[in-house]
Design a protein around this motif. Structure first.
Motif, PDB file in Angstrom:
ATOM      1  N   ILE A  90      41.379  46.934  45.278  1.00  0.00           N
ATOM      2  CA  ILE A  90      40.580  46.487  46.416  1.00  0.00           C
ATOM      3  C   ILE A  90      40.747  47.454  47.582  1.00  0.00           C
ATOM      4  N   ARG A  91      41.978  47.878  47.834  1.00  0.00           N
ATOM      5  CA  ARG A  91      42.208  48.841  48.922  1.00  0.00           C
ATOM      6  C   ARG A  91      41.475  50.150  48.654  1.00  0.00           C
ATOM      7  N   ALA A  92      41.432  50.596  47.411  1.00  0.00           N
ATOM      8  CA  ALA A  92      40.717  51.831  47.073  1.00  0.00           C
ATOM      9  C   ALA A  92      39.218  51.668  47.288  1.00  0.00           C
ATOM     10  N   VAL A  93      38.671  50.550  46.841  1.00  0.00           N
ATOM     11  CA  VAL A  93      37.242  50.288  47.008  1.00  0.00           C
ATOM     12  C   VAL A  93      36.890  50.238  48.493  1.00  0.00           C
ATOM     13  N   GLU A  94      37.693  49.533  49.282  1.00  0.00           N
ATOM     14  CA  GLU A  94      37.416  49.434  50.720  1.00  0.00           C
ATOM     15  C   GLU A  94      37.477  50.805  51.397  1.00  0.00           C
ATOM     16  N   ARG A  95      38.336  51.659  50.928  1.00  0.00           N
ATOM     17  CA  ARG A  95      38.504  52.974  51.537  1.00  0.00           C
ATOM     18  C   ARG A  95      37.396  53.944  51.157  1.00  0.00           C
ATOM     19  N   TRP A  96      36.995  53.949  49.877  1.00  0.00           N
ATOM     20  CA  TRP A  96      36.124  55.016  49.389  1.00  0.00           C
ATOM     21  C   TRP A  96      34.764  54.588  48.872  1.00  0.00           C
ATOM     22  N   LEU A  97      34.560  53.317  48.627  1.00  0.00           N
ATOM     23  CA  LEU A  97      33.303  52.912  48.000  1.00  0.00           C
ATOM     24  C   LEU A  97      32.624  51.786  48.774  1.00  0.00           C
ATOM     25  N   PRO A  98      31.906  52.131  49.820  1.00  0.00           N
ATOM     26  CA  PRO A  98      31.260  51.093  50.628  1.00  0.00           C
ATOM     27  C   PRO A  98      30.147  50.353  49.885  1.00  0.00           C
ATOM     28  N   THR A  99      29.705  50.858  48.734  1.00  0.00           N
ATOM     29  CA  THR A  99      28.651  50.165  47.992  1.00  0.00           C
ATOM     30  C   THR A  99      29.212  49.043  47.116  1.00  0.00           C
ATOM     31  N   ILE A 100      30.548  48.889  47.090  1.00  0.00           N
ATOM     32  CA  ILE A 100      31.166  47.781  46.363  1.00  0.00           C
ATOM     33  C   ILE A 100      31.763  46.815  47.382  1.00  0.00           C
ATOM     34  N   THR A 101      31.258  45.600  47.382  1.00  0.00           N
ATOM     35  CA  THR A 101      31.770  44.548  48.253  1.00  0.00           C
ATOM     36  C   THR A 101      32.680  43.651  47.424  1.00  0.00           C
ATOM     37  N   VAL A 102      33.923  43.452  47.890  1.00  0.00           N
ATOM     38  CA  VAL A 102      34.858  42.557  47.214  1.00  0.00           C
ATOM     39  C   VAL A 102      35.117  41.364  48.119  1.00  0.00           C
ATOM     40  N   LYS A 103      34.995  40.177  47.546  1.00  0.00           N
ATOM     41  CA  LYS A 103      35.313  38.958  48.296  1.00  0.00           C
ATOM     42  C   LYS A 103      36.161  38.073  47.404  1.00  0.00           C
ATOM     43  N   GLN A 104      37.245  37.573  47.984  1.00  0.00           N
ATOM     44  CA  GLN A 104      38.159  36.722  47.229  1.00  0.00           C
ATOM     45  C   GLN A 104      37.969  35.259  47.611  1.00  0.00           C
ATOM     46  N   TYR A 105      38.006  34.426  46.577  1.00  0.00           N
ATOM     47  CA  TYR A 105      37.874  32.983  46.759  1.00  0.00           C
ATOM     48  C   TYR A 105      39.120  32.302  46.189  1.00  0.00           C
ATOM     49  N   GLY A 106      40.256  32.694  46.713  1.00  0.00           N
ATOM     50  CA  GLY A 106      41.526  32.137  46.285  1.00  0.00           C
ATOM     51  C   GLY A 106      42.458  32.002  47.469  1.00  0.00           C
ATOM     52  N   ARG A 107      43.646  31.443  47.229  1.00  0.00           N
ATOM     53  CA  ARG A 107      44.580  31.126  48.313  1.00  0.00           C
ATOM     54  C   ARG A 107      45.709  32.125  48.485  1.00  0.00           C
ATOM     55  N   GLY A 108      45.728  33.202  47.779  1.00  0.00           N
ATOM     56  CA  GLY A 108      46.821  34.157  47.926  1.00  0.00           C
ATOM     57  C   GLY A 108      47.864  34.041  46.833  1.00  0.00           C
ATOM     58  N   CYS A 109      47.662  33.108  45.927  1.00  0.00           N
ATOM     59  CA  CYS A 109      48.571  32.978  44.789  1.00  0.00           C
ATOM     60  C   CYS A 109      47.738  32.599  43.579  1.00  0.00           C
ATOM     61  N   PHE A 110      48.253  32.911  42.413  1.00  0.00           N
ATOM     62  CA  PHE A 110      47.538  32.583  41.185  1.00  0.00           C
ATOM     63  C   PHE A 110      47.995  31.208  40.721  1.00  0.00           C
ATOM     64  N   ILE A 111      47.059  30.380  40.295  1.00  0.00           N
ATOM     65  CA  ILE A 111      47.391  29.031  39.851  1.00  0.00           C
ATOM     66  C   ILE A 111      48.169  29.118  38.545  1.00  0.00           C
ATOM     67  N   VAL A 112      49.325  28.481  38.513  1.00  0.00           N
ATOM     68  CA  VAL A 112      50.142  28.491  37.301  1.00  0.00           C
ATOM     69  C   VAL A 112      50.109  27.129  36.619  1.00  0.00           C
ATOM     70  N   LYS A 113      50.184  26.068  37.388  1.00  0.00           N
ATOM     71  CA  LYS A 113      50.244  24.731  36.791  1.00  0.00           C
ATOM     72  C   LYS A 113      49.075  23.865  37.236  1.00  0.00           C
TER      73      LYS A 113
END
Length: 168
Positions: free
Chosen positions: A44-67
């Protein structure tokens, strides 16, 4: 077309980012939606730095659901699917990736029918990619291409931790 990258092996998100890079190189706009995820990853950091034609949006809370998902997980995923459904219909993007949408359906954050409805309503020029373990049979049946990443051997099992630039 509709592509699905699934299975218990490493590389589903990485493959989707590779396709996003290819689409960007061909002059296409890309929307990369990450369900369940909410951390900053190196790609994501690479895309934000070098590829403005790729938009990344996250729909999570900062952790991966385990249980067990929490209410915030349901709210974030459902909001994300509504956003992505609009984006899929718009025709503004040549490629739309729904990263970990299979996991979202596995945890019932939204239904398989809701996911398929969004995908079926996409603009005719929009390629869609859905990633994640546990791809539901209905999604596999609807897909034009399905790739399964199968774990044969993984260094996690030897006690090696995730490494920046490789796993995140």
């Amino acid at each position: 077309m509709l592509q699905v990258y699934t299975g218990n092996g490493k590389g589903k998100t990485t493959a989707a980012f590779g396709l996003a890079l290819r689409a960007a190189g061909a002059g296409q706009e890309v929307f990369f939606a990450q369900f369940v995820k909410g951390k900053s990853y190196s790609e994501i950091r690479a895309v934000e730095r070098w590829l403005p034609t790729i938009t990344v949006k996250q729909y999570g809370r900062g952790c991966f659901i385990v249980k067990t998902p929490e209410q915030e997980d349901f709210v974030a995923a459902r909001h994300g699917l509504a956003d992505v459904a609009d984006i899929l219909r718009s025709g503004s993007y040549g490629l739309v990736v729904l990263d970990e949408a299979c996991i979202a359906t596995h945890f019932r954050l939204f239904s398989v029918d809701e996911l398929l409805s969004a995908l079926r309503a996409r603009h005719h020029r929009t390629e869609a990619v859905v990633t994640g373990r546990y791809a539901p049979p209905e999604l596999i049946a609807a897909a034009d291409l399905v790739t399964e990443m199968r774990e044969i051997k993984h260094y996690y099992n030897e006690g090696h931790a995730a490494r920046e630039g490789v796993e995140f």
